[in-house]
Design a protein around this motif. Structure first.
Motif, PDB file in Angstrom:
ATOM      1  N   SER A 211       0.813  -1.217   0.000  1.00 37.84           N
ATOM      2  CA  SER A 211       0.000   0.000   0.000  1.00 37.84           C
ATOM      3  C   SER A 211       0.849   1.272   0.000  1.00 37.84           C
ATOM      4  CB  SER A 211      -0.939   0.001   1.202  1.00 37.84           C
ATOM      5  OG  SER A 211      -0.202   0.067   2.410  1.00 37.84           O
ATOM      6  N   ILE A 212       2.191   1.141   0.129  1.00 43.03           N
ATOM      7  CA  ILE A 212       3.067   2.318   0.156  1.00 43.03           C
ATOM      8  C   ILE A 212       3.163   2.913  -1.240  1.00 43.03           C
ATOM      9  CG2 ILE A 212       5.403   3.165   0.590  1.00 43.03           C
ATOM     10  CD1 ILE A 212       5.718   0.966   2.660  1.00 43.03           C
ATOM     11  N   ASN A 213       2.956   4.222  -1.345  1.00 44.06           N
ATOM     12  CA  ASN A 213       3.126   4.945  -2.599  1.00 44.06           C
ATOM     13  C   ASN A 213       4.529   5.551  -2.577  1.00 44.06           C
ATOM     14  OD1 ASN A 213       3.127   7.012  -4.643  1.00 44.06           O
ATOM     15  ND2 ASN A 213       0.899   6.841  -4.673  1.00 44.06           N
ATOM     16  N   TRP A 214       5.454   4.933  -3.302  1.00 38.65           N
ATOM     17  CA  TRP A 214       6.864   5.303  -3.203  1.00 38.65           C
ATOM     18  C   TRP A 214       7.133   6.675  -3.790  1.00 38.65           C
ATOM     19  CZ3 TRP A 214       9.435   2.540   0.131  1.00 38.65           C
ATOM     20  CH2 TRP A 214       9.021   1.210   0.370  1.00 38.65           C
ATOM     21  N   LYS A 215       6.419   7.057  -4.843  1.00 39.52           N
ATOM     22  CA  LYS A 215       6.661   8.381  -5.434  1.00 39.52           C
ATOM     23  C   LYS A 215       6.255   9.490  -4.470  1.00 39.52           C
ATOM     24  CE  LYS A 215       6.198   7.101 -10.311  1.00 39.52           C
ATOM     25  NZ  LYS A 215       5.481   7.344 -11.582  1.00 39.52           N
ATOM     26  N   LEU A 223       7.288   7.929   4.559  1.00 37.43           N
ATOM     27  CA  LEU A 223       6.509   6.839   3.990  1.00 37.43           C
ATOM     28  C   LEU A 223       5.023   7.178   4.037  1.00 37.43           C
ATOM     29  CD1 LEU A 223       8.280   3.641   5.413  1.00 37.43           C
ATOM     30  CD2 LEU A 223       8.409   4.580   3.098  1.00 37.43           C
ATOM     31  N   MET A 224       4.383   7.108   2.843  1.00 34.23           N
ATOM     32  CA  MET A 224       2.951   7.407   2.716  1.00 34.23           C
ATOM     33  C   MET A 224       2.249   6.183   2.129  1.00 34.23           C
ATOM     34  SD  MET A 224       2.801  10.542   3.801  1.00 34.23           S
ATOM     35  CE  MET A 224       1.180  11.106   3.240  1.00 34.23           C
ATOM     36  N   VAL A 225       1.065   5.904   2.639  1.00 37.26           N
ATOM     37  CA  VAL A 225       0.307   4.747   2.140  1.00 37.26           C
ATOM     38  C   VAL A 225      -1.020   5.243   1.564  1.00 37.26           C
ATOM     39  CG1 VAL A 225       1.355   3.121   3.753  1.00 37.26           C
ATOM     40  CG2 VAL A 225      -0.740   4.319   4.392  1.00 37.26           C
TER      41      VAL A 225
END
Length: 355
Positions: A211-215, A223-225
């Motif tokens: 679920s992590i959005n790497w960009k 770290l954002m999910v």
């Protein structure tokens, strides 16, 4: 029963009868009165002859399978047997040509049967409308030997075909309004979709790595999910407000109306089934019945039942359904209720959301 008088021949008969009376009155004698009595008895004896022909005529008709589909070609068979002691001459077969096509049997076809003779006729048949209704031969026409009158009598054994509607997309455009209602933001607070949505938050212990959005995480150096969207919790119910017509009054107008009604409902069920939306259908089948269509199997079960399963056991059942429609309140957080009216003069009101 329907009696048709052939006026030209009847006028000739009346003229000969009058001349016979005049002849017997002036000349008398056995010959004159035998001729007069013969003229008087022509019509009564012809009626008796036709009555005996009809009484001793046995008819059986069928289609090769119990349930057919609209527009399909199947084999139709009719068996006629003269079990009486008098031959049958030039009996005409009248067919339900307004609702089915018999390709090898023509409407008005003449049949003659000797004493104890059997005859079997076969034909391809195409049923034009969905529903349950009589097909094949509907009546027999007998004519007296002098062609003075004809008597049209209904066959004692009729055959009712069960015709399933076509599976089409005629309901798709009419149900667009339901999709608009469904997409107005009524979401579940407990259940979520399997696929992550567009909302973001900071990573927390226990979150899935997928679920992590790497960009976005690189942009914010954190770290954002992606959060999954809340799941739609709206269900769909269809109420079939069928017309209450007696079998004896189910004319061509009714057959066309029932055909469109059944095809529309089946199309709606197929439409929601393709979207994997569970559908509850409430309809009269003797009493009020409820079916849930949530899979191909349940759709086929409903589809096979619907052709001959729409009827009211009594007027009380019709009243019960109308009360249900009036009392049905739609909870817009949980349910969309669609009313489909069969006997609707204004097509704009044929399909509507109630509540």
């Amino acid at each position: 029963m329907k009696i048709s008088v052939h006026f030209k021949n009847f006028a000739i008969y009346i003229l000969l009868l009058v001349l016979s009376i005049v002849f017997a009155s002036f000349f008398g004698g056995p010959v004159a009165f035998v001729w007069l009595y013969a003229m008087i008895l022509i019509i009564p004896v012809s009626i008796l002859y036709i009555g005996l022909n009809y009484k001793f005529l046995a008819i059986y008709q069928e289609i090769e399978i119990h349930k057919v589909s609209k527009g399909e070609i199947h084999k139709y068979r009719i068996l006629l047997e003269n079990s009486g002691f008098l031959p049958i001459h030039n009996m005409a077969l009248s067919t339900y040509s307004d609702r089915c096509d018999l390709l090898e049997i023509t409407d008005g076809q003449l049949i003659s049967l000797d004493v104890r003779e059997k005859m079997e006729l076969t034909s391809s048949i195409n049923c034009k409308y969905a529903g349950a209704y009589d097909v094949g031969v509907k009546s027999l026409t007998f004519t007296d030997p002098f062609n003075i009158f004809s008597v049209d009598l209904n066959v004692l054994y009729t055959f009712k075909a069960v015709v399933r509607p076509k599976i089409t997309n005629i309901a798709n455009s009419a149900l667009d309004f339901e999709n608009l209602v469904n997409n107005t933001g009524f979401k579940s607070i407990n259940q979520v979709e399997d696929i992550p949505g567009n909302d973001m938050r900071s990573y927390q212990s226990g979150d899935s790595l997928s679920s992590i959005n790497w960009k976005v995480s690189a942009k914010f150096s954190e770290l954002m999910v992606r959060l999954p969207n809340p799941m739609e919790k709206r269900s769909v119910t269809i109420i079939m407000d069928a017309a209450n017509w007696q079998d004896s009054k189910q004319n061509l107008e009714f057959l066309k109306m029932r055909d469109f009604f059944l095809e529309f409902v089946v199309s709606a069920a197929w439409n929601f089934g393709q979207q994997n939306v569970p559908l509850e259908i409430i309809y009269p089948s003797g009493d009020i019945k409820t079916s849930t269509v949530d899979s191909y199997e349940s759709f086929m079960e409903f589809y096979n039942e619907i052709a001959d399963g729409i009827f009211y056991r009594s007027d009380a059942v019709k009243t019960k359904l109308q009360s249900l429609i009036k009392e049905k309140s739609v909870d817009y957080d949980k349910n969309t209720c669609i009313l489909i009216k069969e006997d609707c003069r204004d097509k704009k009101d044929f399909c509507s959301i109630i509540g």
